[in-house]
Write an enzyme that holds these catalytic residues in place. Sequence first.
Site, PDB file in Angstrom:
ATOM      1  N   SER A 165      -7.183-122.258 -85.892  1.00 24.10           N
ATOM      2  CA  SER A 165      -7.809-121.546 -84.778  1.00 24.10           C
ATOM      3  C   SER A 165      -7.021-120.280 -84.472  1.00 24.10           C
ATOM      4  O   SER A 165      -5.846-120.155 -84.838  1.00 24.10           O
ATOM      5  CB  SER A 165      -7.832-122.460 -83.538  1.00 24.10           C
ATOM      6  OG  SER A 165      -8.134-121.733 -82.363  1.00 24.10           O
ATOM      7  N   TYR A 178      -4.782-127.883 -76.915  1.00 25.52           N
ATOM      8  CA  TYR A 178      -5.534-127.428 -78.083  1.00 25.52           C
ATOM      9  C   TYR A 178      -4.723-126.397 -78.868  1.00 25.52           C
ATOM     10  O   TYR A 178      -4.633-126.465 -80.102  1.00 25.52           O
ATOM     11  CB  TYR A 178      -6.868-126.824 -77.626  1.00 25.52           C
ATOM     12  CG  TYR A 178      -7.755-126.336 -78.742  1.00 25.52           C
ATOM     13  CD1 TYR A 178      -8.582-127.221 -79.431  1.00 25.52           C
ATOM     14  CD2 TYR A 178      -7.789-124.991 -79.102  1.00 25.52           C
ATOM     15  CE1 TYR A 178      -9.405-126.782 -80.452  1.00 25.52           C
ATOM     16  CE2 TYR A 178      -8.607-124.543 -80.112  1.00 25.52           C
ATOM     17  CZ  TYR A 178      -9.418-125.438 -80.795  1.00 25.52           C
ATOM     18  OH  TYR A 178     -10.226-124.992 -81.806  1.00 25.52           O
TER      19      TYR A 178
END
Length: 282
Positions: A165, A178
């Site tokens: 990500s 996250y």
Amino acid sequence: MLSLHSNLKGKVAVITGGGGVLCGEMAKELARQGVKVAVLSRKKDNAQKVADDITRDGGEAIALACDVLDKESIEAADHAIHQQYGSYDILVNGAGGNHPDAATSEEFFRNSHLDNEDVKTFFDLTEEGIKHVFDLNYVGTVLSTQVFMKHMLGKEDASIINISSMSAPTPMTKVISYSAAKAGIDNFTQWLAVHMAKENIRCNAIAPGFFLTSQNRNMLLDAQGEMTNRAEKIISQTPMERFGKPEDLTGPLVWLVDSSMSRFVTGITIPVDGGFMAYSGV
């Protein structure tokens, strides 16, 4: 549309999180390339929709329920896939996601937030939420790799693709767990690439920029379909001035899993982000 790669025809791919928008598109493209695809999702219905699309278009796919946080669930899926296809050539670790209990509501903390019940601060994040998000994105990837990679041993070339990500190289605001987990994915990708190099198993990662998916749609678009302030900030920091499209990921994916093009590539993370990572803002 990508050109077809004969080297991929007849290979077998396992894709966790395959019922989602991004990994679903990856599954469809691999199937179009002639790969036999096992589509895994926590909810089998989501995986089945992708598998049905593949078979309707002439490809081969099976759908299975798989919870990457439950090793017994992973092993059950592995047994079913192994019974169907034997060994595997490609593993895409795409299962992941976020949770409100592991995210703050504001980018910056102000002392006045402590007296505001409508503001979720760092101090309000729950242990359960933090662990769930980290485990889902990081531990789930490690467990899935432990199980599925055993059937990749002995291949002349096998490939593992982890999904990273934009929050990995620099943590995004709000999403503490996250971001930490995705940074861990980059690190794990490098570690595994070194660890499995003697067995000809290459391990790389793809780091999507900002794509509109079912998980983040409410964060990026309001009820009228207009961009939120956070979305406008993202676009202002993306030189190509748009969100990614799922098909933007398929070219890097095919390049990484086709050893005729990338046989000496391992341990890298490819950003697919419209220039977001390269842009300093000035």
